[in-house]
Design a protein around this motif. Structure first.
Motif, mmCIF file in Angstrom:
data_model
loop_
_atom_site.group_PDB
_atom_site.id
_atom_site.type_symbol
_atom_site.label_atom_id
_atom_site.label_comp_id
_atom_site.label_asym_id
_atom_site.label_seq_id
_atom_site.Cartn_x
_atom_site.Cartn_y
_atom_site.Cartn_z
ATOM 1 N N GLU A 40 31.751 45.395 25.007
ATOM 2 C CA GLU A 40 32.409 46.678 24.768
ATOM 3 C C GLU A 40 33.918 46.549 24.947
ATOM 4 N N HIS A 41 34.309 45.841 25.979
ATOM 5 C CA HIS A 41 35.731 45.626 26.248
ATOM 6 C C HIS A 41 36.373 44.838 25.106
ATOM 7 N N ASN A 42 35.663 43.813 24.610
ATOM 8 C CA ASN A 42 36.198 42.990 23.521
ATOM 9 C C ASN A 42 36.351 43.781 22.228
ATOM 10 N N VAL A 43 35.384 44.636 21.914
ATOM 11 C CA VAL A 43 35.466 45.455 20.707
ATOM 12 C C VAL A 43 36.648 46.400 20.800
ATOM 13 N N ARG A 44 36.851 46.995 21.965
ATOM 14 C CA ARG A 44 37.986 47.905 22.127
ATOM 15 C C ARG A 44 39.305 47.168 21.933
ATOM 16 N N ASP A 45 39.406 45.954 22.477
ATOM 17 C CA ASP A 45 40.625 45.160 22.297
ATOM 18 C C ASP A 45 40.849 44.807 20.830
ATOM 19 N N PHE A 46 39.758 44.502 20.125
ATOM 20 C CA PHE A 46 39.863 44.153 18.706
ATOM 21 C C PHE A 46 40.359 45.345 17.895
ATOM 22 N N ASN A 48 42.157 47.866 18.963
ATOM 23 C CA ASN A 48 43.568 48.059 19.274
ATOM 24 C C ASN A 48 44.437 47.033 18.554
ATOM 25 N N HIS A 49 43.920 45.810 18.399
ATOM 26 C CA HIS A 49 44.617 44.766 17.650
ATOM 27 C C HIS A 49 44.802 45.184 16.189
ATOM 28 N N LEU A 50 43.776 45.804 15.610
ATOM 29 C CA LEU A 50 43.868 46.253 14.216
ATOM 30 C C LEU A 50 44.952 47.309 14.047
ATOM 31 N N VAL A 51 45.104 48.165 15.046
ATOM 32 C CA VAL A 51 46.097 49.240 14.963
ATOM 33 C C VAL A 51 47.496 48.720 15.232
ATOM 34 N N VAL A 52 47.654 47.999 16.337
ATOM 35 C CA VAL A 52 48.994 47.616 16.811
ATOM 36 C C VAL A 52 49.557 46.431 16.040
ATOM 37 N N GLU A 53 48.752 45.384 15.867
ATOM 38 C CA GLU A 53 49.277 44.151 15.280
ATOM 39 C C GLU A 53 49.081 44.076 13.759
ATOM 40 N N ARG A 54 47.972 44.600 13.274
ATOM 41 C CA ARG A 54 47.736 44.530 11.825
ATOM 42 C C ARG A 54 48.132 45.806 11.106
ATOM 43 N N ASN A 55 48.410 46.850 11.879
ATOM 44 C CA ASN A 55 48.923 48.108 11.319
ATOM 45 C C ASN A 55 48.020 48.659 10.216
ATOM 46 N N LEU A 56 46.710 48.610 10.438
ATOM 47 C CA LEU A 56 45.779 49.137 9.453
ATOM 48 C C LEU A 56 45.740 50.653 9.536
ATOM 49 N N SER A 57 45.338 51.281 8.450
ATOM 50 C CA SER A 57 45.303 52.743 8.403
ATOM 51 C C SER A 57 44.213 53.284 9.325
ATOM 52 N N ALA A 58 44.341 54.554 9.678
ATOM 53 C CA ALA A 58 43.366 55.195 10.563
ATOM 54 C C ALA A 58 41.973 55.168 9.951
ATOM 55 N N ASN A 59 41.875 55.374 8.638
ATOM 56 C CA ASN A 59 40.570 55.373 7.982
ATOM 57 C C ASN A 59 39.918 53.996 8.012
ATOM 58 N N ARG A 110 30.153 45.434 4.037
ATOM 59 C CA ARG A 110 31.297 45.872 4.835
ATOM 60 C C ARG A 110 31.026 45.689 6.327
ATOM 61 N N ALA A 111 29.789 46.022 6.782
ATOM 62 C CA ALA A 111 29.455 45.887 8.197
ATOM 63 C C ALA A 111 29.520 44.423 8.638
ATOM 64 N N LEU A 112 28.974 43.531 7.814
ATOM 65 C CA LEU A 112 29.002 42.110 8.165
ATOM 66 C C LEU A 112 30.427 41.582 8.151
ATOM 67 N N SER A 113 31.243 42.058 7.221
ATOM 68 C CA SER A 113 32.650 41.661 7.187
ATOM 69 C C SER A 113 33.354 42.088 8.466
ATOM 70 N N SER A 114 33.050 43.283 8.976
ATOM 71 C CA SER A 114 33.636 43.756 10.232
ATOM 72 C C SER A 114 33.210 42.868 11.392
ATOM 73 N N VAL A 115 31.923 42.504 11.414
ATOM 74 C CA VAL A 115 31.400 41.644 12.477
ATOM 75 C C VAL A 115 32.056 40.269 12.421
ATOM 76 N N LYS A 116 32.202 39.715 11.219
ATOM 77 C CA LYS A 116 32.854 38.411 11.072
ATOM 78 C C LYS A 116 34.298 38.460 11.580
ATOM 79 N N SER A 117 35.021 39.515 11.224
ATOM 80 C CA SER A 117 36.411 39.654 11.667
ATOM 81 C C SER A 117 36.485 39.740 13.188
ATOM 82 N N PHE A 118 35.545 40.444 13.780
ATOM 83 C CA PHE A 118 35.508 40.589 15.237
ATOM 84 C C PHE A 118 35.303 39.235 15.911
ATOM 85 N N HIS A 119 34.352 38.447 15.424
ATOM 86 C CA HIS A 119 34.079 37.146 16.051
ATOM 87 C C HIS A 119 35.218 36.154 15.793
#
Length: 336
Positions: A40-46, A48-59, A110-119
């Protein structure tokens, strides 16, 4: 920016995807990211990484979050709470469970792509040495041609009688701009008055990945928008409950920025009135592209107008056009 208190998911319940019931049954999606387990902690950090470092949109971040919440529930149901314990079989079971639940191939991809990006993030950050998704392949995506309406149907939609008053003028302008500029619903909602260059007949659009582009605004779309701005928008803005006026072009009855859900409802309502069931904003975008190509538009120009990063995305409309050409040929040629 901490995503653990996101309003979009705070009160939503996440169903079990697979596995046996456990202590996590009934916990809200927001509770899953409070850091009670390493995963859970790792997912939350990931996120936050998408928002702060990759600047992805809210959607986009919200989509990642939904996929990873489902993945977390799946892993917790299998008794896994740390990334080092995840194996390829666990990921494959997640994909299989979503397929069994009836998810479309595009959703599973899309779900598997999200999981791959997380790992990949976990390995890159040195949190985990193993990459359980490295050899898990994305499911083959079904090739689907985009839905679009005919030119006659588009004409019937836009030439119908709209209700008198500010809301009717707004709705007409919204539909004209969606079809006349090929915008996504989120792009239409995000338009600000300062993005309009009416004298030059252009509108500045903020698309995916926060990329800006200029889109021509001409003909009936320009006229409908000018008519709306000349009075009806000011009438809607007068109902604003905020101290600062909303800069959005399209306003709701309270003077705030109209929502994507409202845009969808408006498209469906006016489509139904002329016999088009289930009309979606994206259908108007697809129709714009299809009709532009049929009228001789250059593919590269269309790519720029639509805001596609890759021309292969735009090329799908050439398949639509070929389908139309084949239908015309079969109906017209005496020996077809």
């Amino acid at each position: 920016m901490d995503l653990s208190d996101s309003a979009t998911t705070r009160d939503r319940k996440v169903p079990f995807v697979s596995g046996t019931p456990g202590a996590f049954r009934g916990r809200s999606a927001g509770d899953l990211l409070t850091g009670k387990t390493p995963l859970e902690h790792n997912v939350r950090d990931f996120l936050n990484h998408l928002v702060v470092e990759r600047n992805l949109s809210a959607n986009t971040v919200a989509a990642y979050r939904r996929d990873l919440e489902a993945y977390l529930v799946h892993l917790i149901g299998r008794g896994i709470d740390a990334p080092k314990d995840v194996r390829r079989a666990d990921v494959e079971a997640f994909v299989a469970a979503r397929r069994d639940c009836g998810y479309a191939s595009a959703s599973i991809e899309r779900a598997l792509s999200s999981v791959k990006s997380f790992h990949r993030f976990l390995v890159r950050e040195g949190i985990c040495e193993t990459h359980p998704t490295a050899n898990v392949h994305l499911p083959k995506k079904e090739e689907r041609l985009p839905d679009y309406i005919s030119i006659d149907a588009a004409r019937a939609l836009l030439d119908q009688e709209f209700p008198a008053g500010a809301a009717g003028a707004r709705d007409r302008a919204m539909l004209e701009v969606l079809y006349g500029c090929g915008l996504r619903a989120s792009e239409l909602v995000g338009l600000d008055v300062q993005d309009l260059y009416l004298d030059d007949e252009f509108v500045r659009v903020l698309g995916k990945g926060s990329k800006q582009r200029l889109v021509p605004l001409c003909g009936s779309a320009l006229k409908a928008l000018v008519d709306y701005l000349d009075g009806p928008r000011r009438e809607l803005a007068a109902h604003a409950r905020r101290v600062a006026a909303c800069p959005g072009v399209f306003l709701n009855k309270n003077g705030g920025r109209i929502s994507r859900q409202s845009v969808h409802a408006i498209c469906e309502r006016y489509g139904r009135l002329v016999g088009i069931e289930g009309l979606h904003p994206h259908t108007l975008r697809h129709s714009f592209a299809t009709h532009m190509l049929a009228g001789g538009a250059d593919l590269r120009v269309l790519q720029e107008i639509l805001g596609h990063a890759d021309i292969s995305t735009t090329q799908i409309y050439t398949h639509v056009d070929r389908t139309h050409l084949r239908e015309v040929y079969l109906s017209a040629h005496p020996r077809a």
